[in-house]
Enzyme design. Structure first.
Site, short mmCIF file in Angstrom:
data_model
loop_
_atom_site.label_atom_id
_atom_site.label_comp_id
_atom_site.label_asym_id
_atom_site.label_seq_id
_atom_site.Cartn_x
_atom_site.Cartn_y
_atom_site.Cartn_z
N TYR A 124 -13.20 38.18 -26.80
CA TYR A 124 -12.20 37.50 -26.00
C TYR A 124 -11.45 38.43 -25.05
O TYR A 124 -10.80 37.98 -24.12
CB TYR A 124 -11.18 36.83 -26.92
CG TYR A 124 -11.11 35.34 -26.73
CD1 TYR A 124 -12.00 34.50 -27.38
CD2 TYR A 124 -10.14 34.78 -25.90
CE1 TYR A 124 -11.93 33.14 -27.20
CE2 TYR A 124 -10.07 33.41 -25.73
CZ TYR A 124 -10.97 32.60 -26.38
OH TYR A 124 -10.90 31.26 -26.20
N LYS A 171 -18.90 37.98 -39.54
CA LYS A 171 -20.37 37.90 -39.49
C LYS A 171 -20.85 39.34 -39.69
O LYS A 171 -21.61 39.90 -38.90
CB LYS A 171 -20.80 37.32 -38.13
CG LYS A 171 -22.27 37.08 -37.99
CD LYS A 171 -22.71 35.72 -38.45
CE LYS A 171 -24.22 35.60 -38.43
NZ LYS A 171 -24.74 34.39 -39.06
N ASP A 206 -20.69 31.16 -40.11
CA ASP A 206 -21.53 29.95 -40.01
C ASP A 206 -21.42 29.11 -41.28
O ASP A 206 -21.29 27.88 -41.24
CB ASP A 206 -22.99 30.30 -39.67
CG ASP A 206 -23.51 31.53 -40.38
OD1 ASP A 206 -22.69 32.28 -40.94
OD2 ASP A 206 -24.73 31.76 -40.38
N ASP A 230 -10.92 30.96 -32.65
CA ASP A 230 -10.85 29.97 -31.57
C ASP A 230 -11.72 28.76 -31.93
O ASP A 230 -11.28 27.61 -31.86
CB ASP A 230 -11.36 30.63 -30.29
CG ASP A 230 -11.29 29.71 -29.09
OD1 ASP A 230 -10.26 29.03 -28.94
OD2 ASP A 230 -12.26 29.66 -28.32
#
Ligand code: NAD
Length: 334
Positions: A124, A171, A206, A230
């Site tokens: 970001y 992740k 995920d 987000d």
């Protein structure tokens, strides 16, 4: 004592939403005075920048602000004003609560989740460029310092609020350095809070997305790097009734800027169509931040009463009321 708060009306539906905030807070009579600061598209045409220095000065002076959404053109044009504002004021934490509300039909009941999203780093930060003509590169930055302060805030506030389960999202199986650092720092900080929580754990993003859709009640506090925060916070908004109901706060060391999770929804601008609830719930969080918890409770009571009646709910929540009618219904129930 009167408290001055900076109010940025914003783009699109922003002014409709902040008008609603002014009316409800005015009716609560808590001595808040607004300092209006214009930012976004309209100012861009007039002043050549969407974020004039005077807006930042106003927020720095008052320490507290509430804002409507600001439009960011996709691909070209000026960089996101929202991201610039968070960076300029070093608002490193984005806190997004998701709470089930009465009268809103959703697949799961009794949702009570809160996301702490790191607000200044990660993909970001927008550090990206073309590599030759046919490739593009974006640089993901995660620092120990940036991660430590968001984790510490999440643990401190969650402990104060008596929350019992805190989960870090990552992740790190793929991004072993960046997300690995975020996860490792979270667990380092967690050592100071081992006796305060029943569960301190981690989830791969995920898997977390799937579990939030199927069994959200198993979770409580989620601590996320910027991009996952987000995306998951929009997912959580969906769990409690959609973007129209999801509030947020950007918090730094001294400054707090409250705003809804959603954007400027230009197609509904000025049509008395937008749901002001997300902005009103952000204003409720602002009242708590200002030590006005009793007024915040009155506001919540007014909101819940207005939501129970389909005639005073807005269209996105299956009702028939416009922005103004919903606002008046809240005021008459305060
Ligand atoms: P959006 O949130 O504006 O709209 C997504 C969908 O939700 C649309 O169908 C919209 O009509 C609906 N919606 C959103 N808020 C609503 C409300 N209060 N009441 C009723 N319906 C509502 O997202 P978008 O279309 O992706 O973005 C529009 C613009 O807003 C973009 O320029 C984007 O960059 C900007 N944006 C700003 C912020 C911010 O200021 N913090 C956040 C997100 C997006």
């Amino acid at each position: 004592m009167a408290q001055t708060v900076t109010l940025i009306p914003g783009d699109g539906i922003g002014p409709d939403l902040t008008d609603s905030v002014k009316e409800v807070i005015g009716a609560l009579d808590v001595g808040i005075e607004w300092e209006i600061a214009e930012a976004g598209e309209a100012v861009m045409d007039r002043e050549g920048t969407p974020l004039p220095e005077s807006v930042l000065e106003s927020i720095r002076r008052n320490k507290v602000a509430i804002k409507g959404p600001l439009t960011t053109p996709v691909g070209t044009g000026f960089r996101s004003v929202n991201v610039a504002l968070r960076k300029e004021l070093d608002l490193y934490a984005n806190i997004r609560p998701s709470l089930s509300l009465p009268g809103i039909e959703t697949p799961h009941e009794n949702i009570d989740l809160i996301i702490y999203r790191e607000n200044t780093e990660d993909l970001y930060a927008g550090v990206e460029h073309m590599v030759g003509k046919h490739a593009a590169e974006s640089i993901k930055i995660i620092t120990r310092e940036g991660t430590e302060r968001i984790c510490r805030m999440a643990f401190e506030r969650s402990k104060e609020q008596g929350r019992k389960h805190i989960t870090v999202i990552h992740k790190a199986n793929i991004m072993k350095f960046t997300d690995g650092l975020f996860r490792d720092v979270f667990f380092e900080v967690s050592k100071d809070y081992e006796n305060d929580f029943e569960e301190i754990d981690d989830r791969i993003v995920d898997n977390m997305a799937m579990q939030l859709v199927t069994k959200p009640n198993l979770y409580d506090v989620l601590v996320c790097p910027n991009l996952y925060g987000d995306i998951l916070s929009d997912l959580c908004a969906g769990l409690t009734g959609g973007l129209g109901v999801a509030p947020g706060a950007n918090i730094g060391e001294e400054i707090a800027v409250f705003e809804p999770v959603h954007g400027s929804a230009p197609k509904y601008a000025g049509q008395n169509r937008a749901n002001p609830l997300a902005t009103l719930l952000s204003a409720k969080e602002m009242l708590i931040h200002l030590g006005q918890s009793e007024a915040a409770d009155r506001m919540q009571t007014g909101i819940e009463a207005a939501l129970k009646n389909p005639e005073t709910r807005t269209k996105d929540l299956g009702g028939s009321a416009g922005t103004k009618e919903f606002t008046q219904a809240i005021i008459s129930n305060l």
